[in-house]
Design an enzyme around this catalytic site. Structure first.
Site, short mmCIF file in Angstrom:
data_model
loop_
_atom_site.label_atom_id
_atom_site.label_comp_id
_atom_site.label_asym_id
_atom_site.label_seq_id
_atom_site.Cartn_x
_atom_site.Cartn_y
_atom_site.Cartn_z
N THR A 1 0.81 -1.23 0.00
CA THR A 1 0.00 0.00 0.00
C THR A 1 0.84 1.27 0.00
O THR A 1 0.35 2.35 0.34
CB THR A 1 -0.94 0.03 1.23
N TRP A 2 2.11 1.17 -0.36
CA TRP A 2 2.97 2.35 -0.40
C TRP A 2 2.39 3.38 -1.37
O TRP A 2 2.03 3.03 -2.50
CB TRP A 2 4.37 1.93 -0.83
N ASP B 1 -0.12 -5.09 3.62
CA ASP B 1 1.05 -4.49 4.27
C ASP B 1 0.99 -2.97 4.22
O ASP B 1 0.66 -2.39 3.19
CB ASP B 1 2.32 -4.97 3.56
N TYR C 1 4.06 5.54 5.61
CA TYR C 1 3.37 5.74 4.33
C TYR C 1 2.32 6.85 4.45
O TYR C 1 1.27 6.67 5.07
CB TYR C 1 2.68 4.45 3.87
N GLN D 1 11.50 -8.38 5.44
CA GLN D 1 10.91 -7.75 4.25
C GLN D 1 11.98 -6.91 3.55
O GLN D 1 12.49 -5.95 4.12
CB GLN D 1 9.72 -6.87 4.64
#
Length: 285
Positions: free
Chosen positions: A21-22, A50, A55, A166
């Site tokens: 979802t960046w 995520d 963000y 990650q």
């Protein structure tokens, strides 16, 4: 056909494909389609979502919180990340509480250290373990940590409770295959690939426009993106969190697991986008 899920050390099953979802939630005009896209992804089995407090200064987490309303929480796997400067005593708990409020949930399935900062790993591990005990997170992991950092983490009491690392990983950035992935495999810790479609990377255009990639895509009636996503998922201990900007995009991502590339096709991709033969710096964006 590729496995559709993998099992973490704590016995929890997660999908091989999740949703990143960046940059999402930052444009009001795109909000409704972004919510619809996340919900469609969940319908397609991409139940891992995520996010991070970084963000959009929490905007992404708020979007996720809105998108999951009305869905069965126990069927979701929600992940977020804490800033390094907030990953210590007196701060991590506060960051987590704010994340939970923004995401409109009582707990996270996984909480990650976004990257390494000045706060000692021992302190971060202690804080993470405390939150596991409270039930506000079910597990924790790290992000952007290379093999030296992972070895240090494992030397710390309960550091091996880390569930994932990650890192950036895509067909044009395969440095993690040299030593990090083998180390993670040895320690039964999956790699969560961010930017698996080279989002934000300078190689994206070259990868998608490569003639061999396009030819393989044509043979399988697939998109170049599906081919490069399928390629990294050939690593059994890897799962990926591609971001989608539309319902069609998320549907395309979901189909990447259905492809069955031949050994010859995989070898041809390996030749044009080779893995390094020595240790390289960990790519970060």
């Amino acid at each position: 056909m590729l496995a559709r899920s993998l099992t973490l050390k704590n016995g929890i099953k997660i999908p091989r494909l999740g949703q990143g979802t960046w940059f999402m939630g930052e444009n009001k005009s795109k909000r409704s389609i972004e919510i619809e896209t996340l919900r469609r992804g969940v319908e397609l089995g991409m139940t891992l979502i995520d996010s991070a407090e970084m963000y959009g200064d929490g905007a992404s987490e708020r979007l996720v919180g809105e998108a999951i309303q009305g869905l069965e929480r126990e069927k979701l796997f929600l992940v977020s990340k804490v800033y390094p400067h907030n990953a210590g005593k007196g701060k991590l708990q506060n960051s987590l509480e704010n994340t939970l409020k923004r995401m409109k949930t009582d707990y996270l399935d996984m909480y990650l250290l976004h990257w390494r900062g000045s706060i000692p790993l021992e302190e971060t591990v202690e804080c993470m373990e405390e939150q596991v005990k409270t039930g506000k997170i079910r597990s924790w992991g790290v992000s952007n940590l290379d093999i030296d950092d992972m070895e240090e983490l494992w030397s710390i009491a309960k550091g091996s409770h880390c569930m994932v690392d990650q890192v950036l990983y895509h067909i044009g950035s395969r440095g993690v295959e040299f030593s990090l992935i083998p180390w993670l495999n040895q320690h039964k810790t999956p790699l969560m690939a961010y930017c698996p479609l080279a989002q934000g990377g300078s190689l994206k255009r070259d990868i998608f426009n490569n003639q061999i990639v396009q030819n393989i895509a044509k043979i399988h009636r697939a998109t170049p993106a599906q081919i490069v996503l399928n390629f990294i998922l050939q690593e059994n201990n890897v799962f990926a969190i591609p971001k989608a900007s539309s319902i069609k995009h998320v549907e395309d991502n979901a189909k990447a697991l259905e492809l069955e590339l031949t050994n010859e096709e995989l070898k041809s991709l390996d030749v044009i986008f080779p893995a390094p033969k020595c240790k390289t710096y960990l790519d970060i964006v």
